[in-house]
Design an enzyme around this catalytic site. Structure first.
Site, PDB file in Angstrom:
ATOM      1  N   SER A  83      33.990  90.281   8.650  1.00  0.00           N
ATOM      2  CA  SER A  83      34.383  88.982   9.174  1.00  0.00           C
ATOM      3  C   SER A  83      34.583  89.162  10.660  1.00  0.00           C
ATOM      4  O   SER A  83      35.306  90.056  11.101  1.00  0.00           O
ATOM      5  CB  SER A  83      35.685  88.535   8.493  1.00  0.00           C
ATOM      6  OG  SER A  83      36.270  87.471   9.217  1.00  0.00           O
ATOM      7  N   GLY A  84      33.935  88.330  11.450  1.00  0.00           N
ATOM      8  CA  GLY A  84      34.135  88.416  12.898  1.00  0.00           C
ATOM      9  C   GLY A  84      35.359  87.631  13.316  1.00  0.00           C
ATOM     10  O   GLY A  84      35.758  86.681  12.633  1.00  0.00           O
ATOM     11  N   LYS A 157      29.558  87.857  -1.034  1.00  0.00           N
ATOM     12  CA  LYS A 157      28.806  87.607   0.198  1.00  0.00           C
ATOM     13  C   LYS A 157      27.440  87.092  -0.214  1.00  0.00           C
ATOM     14  O   LYS A 157      26.754  87.735  -1.016  1.00  0.00           O
ATOM     15  CB  LYS A 157      28.682  88.923   0.972  1.00  0.00           C
ATOM     16  CG  LYS A 157      28.204  88.805   2.395  1.00  0.00           C
ATOM     17  CD  LYS A 157      28.377  90.147   3.119  1.00  0.00           C
ATOM     18  CE  LYS A 157      27.059  90.671   3.643  1.00  0.00           C
ATOM     19  NZ  LYS A 157      27.202  92.006   4.263  1.00  0.00           N
ATOM     20  N   SER A 208      31.995  84.743   1.574  1.00  0.00           N
ATOM     21  CA  SER A 208      31.421  84.553   2.897  1.00  0.00           C
ATOM     22  C   SER A 208      29.909  84.446   2.757  1.00  0.00           C
ATOM     23  O   SER A 208      29.358  84.617   1.672  1.00  0.00           O
ATOM     24  CB  SER A 208      31.791  85.712   3.827  1.00  0.00           C
ATOM     25  OG  SER A 208      31.189  86.905   3.393  1.00  0.00           O
ATOM     26  N   ALA A 209      29.258  84.120   3.855  1.00  0.00           N
ATOM     27  CA  ALA A 209      27.799  84.015   3.832  1.00  0.00           C
ATOM     28  C   ALA A 209      27.281  84.450   5.186  1.00  0.00           C
ATOM     29  O   ALA A 209      27.980  84.347   6.192  1.00  0.00           O
ATOM     30  CB  ALA A 209      27.363  82.580   3.538  1.00  0.00           C
ATOM     31  N   ARG A 305      42.103  81.516  12.183  1.00  0.00           N
ATOM     32  CA  ARG A 305      42.329  82.947  11.972  1.00  0.00           C
ATOM     33  C   ARG A 305      43.469  83.455  12.844  1.00  0.00           C
ATOM     34  O   ARG A 305      44.289  84.272  12.405  1.00  0.00           O
ATOM     35  CB  ARG A 305      41.053  83.741  12.281  1.00  0.00           C
ATOM     36  CG  ARG A 305      39.975  83.561  11.237  1.00  0.00           C
ATOM     37  CD  ARG A 305      38.812  84.532  11.488  1.00  0.00           C
ATOM     38  NE  ARG A 305      38.201  84.321  12.796  1.00  0.00           N
ATOM     39  CZ  ARG A 305      37.068  83.650  13.008  1.00  0.00           C
ATOM     40  NH1 ARG A 305      36.410  83.106  12.004  1.00  0.00           N
ATOM     41  NH2 ARG A 305      36.586  83.526  14.220  1.00  0.00           N
ATOM     42  N   SER A 324      39.766  85.565   7.127  1.00  0.00           N
ATOM     43  CA  SER A 324      38.470  84.928   7.290  1.00  0.00           C
ATOM     44  C   SER A 324      38.610  83.444   6.991  1.00  0.00           C
ATOM     45  O   SER A 324      39.402  83.030   6.134  1.00  0.00           O
ATOM     46  CB  SER A 324      37.495  85.647   6.343  1.00  0.00           C
ATOM     47  OG  SER A 324      36.470  84.821   5.903  1.00  0.00           O
ATOM     48  N   GLY A 325      37.874  82.635   7.744  1.00  0.00           N
ATOM     49  CA  GLY A 325      37.940  81.189   7.561  1.00  0.00           C
ATOM     50  C   GLY A 325      36.940  80.719   6.518  1.00  0.00           C
ATOM     51  O   GLY A 325      36.252  81.520   5.899  1.00  0.00           O
ATOM     52  N   GLY A 331      41.398  78.753  -2.816  1.00  0.00           N
ATOM     53  CA  GLY A 331      42.810  78.478  -2.603  1.00  0.00           C
ATOM     54  C   GLY A 331      42.961  76.983  -2.450  1.00  0.00           C
ATOM     55  O   GLY A 331      41.957  76.257  -2.377  1.00  0.00           O
TER      56      GLY A 331
END
Lengths: 346, 346, 346, 346
Positions: A83-84, A157, A208-209, A305, A324-325, A331
């Site tokens: 995750s960036g 992912k 994530s993707a 974040r 990570s967003g 949730g």
């Protein structure tokens, strides 16, 4: 019997895998024992964040040198989820999941799986949901976890699937995993519900993707009889970005005290903290207006974040939080989840 | 006997003073009773943040219409201290400090003072320190506070003094107030120490500077015999951006519980939360690398406010936190301060 | 007979209308003679750009003081069209359109119109197109322009209509004006074509939308018999962001030389330069990949204005260019338009 | 006799060297013939731009695979100069300089040199100036260029030297090269003049610095008798960011027409366009205020590259422009330089 061992390592920049190289060279982590890597790099976390690819290339080069396997082959069997975005107090780091031989039973297990190649655009739909659910089941089998209630967290992912599809793909991956876990019933886990039915979610799924991803990749973590003990893991839903109570609860369930933060002496036992969050789409948090979604200069996920990461880091007493967003279906709406893995002894 | 009354009001945008207009129209806050305004607008908080000027213009226009005084005259007697930047969970809002007549004694007092016009460039030096110290003493006299130990917080706003001098001016304002409070000894409170001797600080001073400011402006808040009770105020130094313990301590000292956050029933008693913070210049927080100071795309102070603001908001249970960067001499290096004002009853 | 007079004025910040105040005080521009203002402020040009509101408030306050009219009334009859974002070489400035009495005929005319109040959400549809077309016709009548072919440029400003509707509203305003000008046939100027049929456009229309706008506002500029001469205006479509040839052509058609830029001696004759542009949605410009639309840190329109503005400024020899993004239906896809107004003598 | 051959190649992302791989695989560019690479990646161009490292790693991996040499050894003999930031119309690309055997004489030559390892902090001083001047002389010898007046452009890359020294290192590299070229006299080319005496410059030097660089690296391009012809190169100083005339002049001097842009048929002859620029420190361009240096949200160099890049791209008719900020001593203050290399036939 395998035992899951986790190392949380610093990076000086997104191409720096020297901390792992040192552990491999010293024999602490045999290169062949590595099963997955999850990390946080210091890019912007968006479409033009290339720190993830840079780190992956550097990691796979290192492992190729150490194992003799081709980098492409390693990338096809070791999920590397990055995750960036290390906004605010967050610290760039990566968590290495490896296995060693040990005695005892009913410990934290890891399982991984890669799905079949995905045709362009074939994300955010029923097919992706089914594909990811299958991959989660395969990863559970790999870990030796029979009962979904033993799963602590699933990390997914998926391929981004093309321009404009990124968020749909994240949602589809989350829904697929939620389906496999039984957290969303099969009749509701449909493509049409993605990004619409935000009341459908699993707080045990982090998705994530990425544009560079070609197949669904899955990591499951949970308790299994065939694994040696040593680590405890807990996950909690966060009701919103300010849910300090949930954060403390997750740390305590993983065996740590919080007073209000984890005492300094216990902090070395923290092995990984993983979280998802989402700017509240109602444009308000507990009735007060937030400005994340209307800022032309700072991306909303970077705002998010920085905020959620700080709340969790304040409890952990440490900025090495994977947050990570893009938390749809991972949730409650406007909230997310927090997962903690801690060693039973330091 | 005067009693300090505080209203924390939302704004829909930086030109929106309608919430105050409503209170004035309804008789809750006579326009003439307003002594100071402190607020958080949704700009970037930097040199090209014009939301502060826009809000000030809108506020003074409203007060001019209501009081019949000229807007310029009002601006010369009512300090209006604004911090731009509502990163993450922070919510744009402003805090109106007014006085009404009431019985009782030894309550929270407010005092204000404006210094003489400042020659261009005459900031960040011994002269500014002396000037601000004088203004703080004048504001103390205005509040009827004789003993500096009764001061909870001093808010200072100084002219920026020209290109490149902004941070020096903030430091000079902080040092001047620290001198007046006796928190830094006179022989050390010198221009040469500004931005160098970061070990010299007062955790009871919050300073800012602006290009549009022409004179030093000071607001002091503290206990004074001649003021009616009703509000409690507490301030704590923050050792670093993760100092959750200090945050809880400030809320508790102001009479609120923290478990770990302020219980929902007590939240309406919160009148204002003011904080200062600073990206740690060692590039590390508790040993872990942070990336705030090396990000070309997001200003370091925007990172900082997003993080520190979230930690405080998580305890307050509310995003209306005035948190401002540039905390040199206003708390320990890499840290800052947090101040809480709460009503004794809701 | 009226003569259109145009002043291009600098601003030191978005609240600075002192240059106009000086012209009014000196008698050069009677406050009552002002018909419209178009300007470029130094915000980010996005949703959270409040520099436009700040300038408008400052301008209307000045005119209220000078004319005795209420600020609200002035805002309801003097269109004030602002574009935020002075990226790169662009310079914050505003163009004041006023009228004076003079002799001669067939000069450049101005006409303005305000439409009826718009219900929330009633933009980006057939109703807006019809409404704006009506307003354009009213503005033409106001200017005394009977033939649409005499129109050089229509500037439209519409209500943003709510979250997510901003770009649709810009498109609807553009389409409505294009319909009134006859540049798009009535059977194609439909809501369904907005943002879809990018081949439908008028390179004589510049449209914008704002959250603060309550009614459609229109300014038309064109040649009319009842107006005294003195100014020449020309507009050209830009095929893409690099269309240097079109830029030169517009300046030459307005009576200026370009060799390759406007000679220094002729530059004072430039009265206004207005442009629209758009990041090419194909992600390529003349076959080469651009990165404007995938940058998480800089908004695509900020990239665009910086680039197109520089190309035009290099020909003008001057950074005071009104260049605005969001050019759908206001020029060819991936391109836009450039308009130049120049005095016939300096 | 060697002939310099230049290929300008696209990249899909900063890790993409596939275009070069194709040329190598097809025999067009033998891997061993590559002498230098200069490119533009899509990072932010600042401290936290890791796209440069990612590209370099990818490039050296490719060349290592193709040549059998170690990646570290290749990096120590092939200068790879990257500038981050493809703002606005700029397009990510890289320029490969290779040599082949050919007949004829007095063509464009390339020479490279690497200096000795640099001690930390030993930049921005007399020592760096001397070191870089020596390296330039070595590169001239490598190219076989005896007379400095035959040099078209020197590209220098120096170690950043530590926090806060980056701009001084750029300046030192520029001054060292200017000294070697005789464009700044020896008695003035001193450390004390760096970033102060902006009147001292060479418009034939392009300098950069990087935290990852350990030795000064130099590429010289100029005419030499021992090289076969085929390419023409020209460089011009730009007086400011709007200097369209200088841009056209550079293209014409390289043998291309400009009317006002390079005609489409001649564009394939363009081999490389290299430029340096600088936000004007007077805060004005031709008398008008610019806002690049006061923007808290967009870095000044990103503004600058977007603007200067667009002006040059509009003449080239192509976004593949290497434009880099930080132009002290590399052109007039507030300006910079533009260099064009074109093939004599397509």
């Amino acid at each position: 019997m395998p035992r899951l061992v986790i190392h949380r390592l610093p990076m000086a920049h997104p191409g720096d895998v020297s901390a792992l190289a040192t552990l491999i060279a010293g024999g602490t982590v045999p290169a062949a024992s590595i099963r997955a890597v999850i990390g946080k790099t210091e890019g912007n976390g968006g479409l033009n964040d290339f720190t993830r690819g840079y780190f992956t290339q550097s990691l796979m080069q290192l492992l190729a040198r150490e194992t003799g396997e081709a980098a492409e082959d390693l990338a096809a069997r070791i999920p590397c989820v990055l995750s960036g975005g290390t906004e605010g107090v967050l610290s760039p780091h990566y968590v290495v999941f490896a296995v060693e031989e040990a005695a005892g039973e009913a410990g934290l297990a890891i399982g991984t799986a890669f799905g079949p190649p995905v045709a362009p655009g074939d994300v955010g739909n029923d097919a992706q949901i089914a594909r990811v659910a299958d991959a989660v089941r395969a990863a559970m089998a790999d870990a030796g976890i029979a009962d979904a209630s033993d799963i602590a967290l699933v990390q997914v992912k998926s391929p981004a699937g093309g321009p404009g599809l990124l968020l749909r793909s994240v949602a589809g991956g989350a829904m697929g995993a939620a389906l496999a876990l039984g957290d969303v019933p099969a009749e509701e886990a449909r493509g049409a519900a993605l990004l619409e039915r935000l009341d459908l979610f699993s707080p045990r799924v982090s998705a994530s993707a990425g544009v560079e991803v070609e197949r669904d990749e899955v990591v499951v973590l949970g308790k299994a009889p065939g694994w040696a003990p040593g680590l405890r893991m807990a996950v909690r839903a966060m009701a919103d970005a300010l849910d300090l109570r949930a954060v403390q609860s997750a740390f305590r369930a993983a065996g740590l005290e919080t007073d209000p933060d984890v005492p300094e002496a216990q902090r070395p036992r923290i092995r990984a903290v993983l979280a998802k969050g989402e700017p509240d789409r109602t444009l308000r948090i507990r009735g007060q207006r937030h400005t994340m979604l209307g800022d032309t200069d700072i991306d909303a996920q970077r705002h998010l974040r920085g905020a959620v990461g700080a709340v969790i880091a304040a409890v952990a007493g440490d900025g090495r939080i994977f947050v990570s967003g893009g938390a749809a279906h991972q949730g409650p709406p406007g909230g997310g989840l927090v997962a903690v893995i801690a060693a039973e002894v330091a």
